[in-house]
Every structure is written in C-alpha cells, then in structure tokens.
Design a protein around this motif. Structure first.
Motif, PDB file in Angstrom:
ATOM      1  N   HIS A   3       0.848  -1.197   0.000  1.00 16.09           N
ATOM      2  CA  HIS A   3       0.000   0.000   0.000  1.00 16.09           C
ATOM      3  C   HIS A   3       0.876   1.237   0.000  1.00 16.09           C
ATOM      4  O   HIS A   3       2.021   1.204   0.435  1.00 16.09           O
ATOM      5  N   LEU A 172      -5.511   6.111   0.367  1.00 17.74           N
ATOM      6  CA  LEU A 172      -4.653   4.921   0.382  1.00 17.74           C
ATOM      7  C   LEU A 172      -4.869   4.142  -0.904  1.00 17.74           C
ATOM      8  O   LEU A 172      -6.010   3.865  -1.298  1.00 17.74           O
ATOM      9  N   PRO A 176      -7.845  -0.657   1.074  1.00 18.60           N
ATOM     10  CA  PRO A 176      -7.720  -1.859   1.911  1.00 18.60           C
ATOM     11  C   PRO A 176      -8.873  -2.818   1.646  1.00 18.60           C
ATOM     12  O   PRO A 176      -9.957  -2.388   1.257  1.00 18.60           O
TER      13      PRO A 176
END
Ligand code: PRP
Length: 178
Positions: A3, A172, A176
């Motif tokens: 990430h 991000l 996720p």
C-alpha cells in the motif's frame, strides 16, 4: 499487498485554511468561557495541535483514548476506552475534537460517556465527516470537510500505524480489503 499514500485528497493549504475558519468560529462561540478541548487519541492529535493555535481565546486541552478499529480498517462496532481524561469536566464547556466520523459509533460512545460527567455544554468539532458511512446518528457542531467513502491517510490518519505524519491527506492506494 503493497500500500502507499496515493493521490492527495485534501492538500495542506486547504486543511490549514479550514482549520483557521474553525478556530475563529470556536473563538467567537466560546468567547469568555475558557472551554476544554478534548482530543481523541491518537488520530486527532495533529488536528488538535493546529486547531488550538487558531483559536483566539484562552482554552484548555485534555485527551481521551478510544479505539474502535484495532488493527483492521473497518470499525468492529466495539468501542474501547484506552485512556481517560486527566481532569474533571463537570461544569465545563467541553469540545470533543475528532479527526474523522465514520460509522459514528466512537462519537456516540463519547457523547454518552461525557454526558454522565455533567459538563456545562458538550460540542463536537471534527475535521472529516464520512457521512455516507453513518450508522449511528450523532450531532456534529463543527465540521471541516465532508469526504466520500475513501480510506484516507496522512495528517493523523494511519493505515497499520503508518502515514500519520504526512502533511497532506491522501487516499490509500490500493484501497484496503474490507
Ligand atoms: C478512528 C477515528 C475515530 C473513529 C471513527 O479511530 O479517529 O475515533 O475511528 O470511526 P467511527 O465513526 O466508525 O467510530 P481509530 O480507532 O482508527 O484510532 P486512531 O485515532 O488511534 O487511529
């Protein structure tokens, strides 16, 4: 999966300008009342540090440790107290300072918890409102930005403990897994 802090969602200049607006509004609304600002650890520390310097009036600060996410990225639904206030809030004008409201569970818990301690007034100032994800209706008195449902990092926001110290707010990438 690797990430990284991807595109900037809110640049530092916009955060700073909005924080000045919020500080002025708080200074005006709480003039002569010496309010207590309570930062919610850990994420709100950076916002609180900038916000207090934008309030042109005497204020006090304290902290409350609350954790709802643990090591995962979505709220487990359970709110856990990890550190309590160091002063009494009875009879004080209290302003809870949060970095983000997502499901609303953390703030709902804090509002209920604080109300039992008989403050004179209880207000909430939050930098980011991820309103699409709200599950618990909670009153917000001061809001910096309403943002879409993206996982953000930087300016106090972390992923796995990383990225809190970045000056801008980023998305991000990749997102996720839920
Ligand atoms: C984040 C954030 C809020 C809460 C918001 O805290 O700082 O306290 O989640 O989510 P909710 O509205 O769904 O309750 P987190 O548990 O990630 O801790 P941190 O501030 O230490 O990063």
């Amino acid at each position: 999966m690797e990430h990284r802090a991807g595109r900037v969602l809110i640049p530092r200049e916009e955060i700073a300008a909005r924080t000045v607006d919020l500080g002025r509004a708080l200074g005006r609304d709480f003039a002569g009342r010496n309010p207590l600002l309570v930062g919610v650890l850990k994420g709100a520390v950076i916002f609180l540090a900038d916000l207090i310097r934008a309030i042109p009036a005497p204020i006090g600060i304290d902290f409350m440790g609350v954790s709802s996410y643990g090591a995962t990225t979505r709220s487990s639904g359970a709110v856990r107290l990890t550190a309590d206030l160091s002063v009494s809030i009875e009879g004080r004008d209290v302003i809870i300072v949060e970095d983000i409201v997502d499901s609303g569970r953390t703030l709902g818990y804090l509002r209920r918890n604080f109300a039992t301690r008989r403050p004179k007034s209880l207000s909430v100032c939050v930098l980011l409102d991820k309103i699409e994800r709200r599950e618990v209706d909670v009153k917000l008195d001061y809001v910096g930005f309403v943002i879409p449902d993206r996982f953000v990092v930087g300016y106090g926001f972390d992923f796995g403990g990383l990225y809190r110290s970045l000056p801008d707010i980023h998305v991000l990438e990749p997102p996720p897994r839920v």
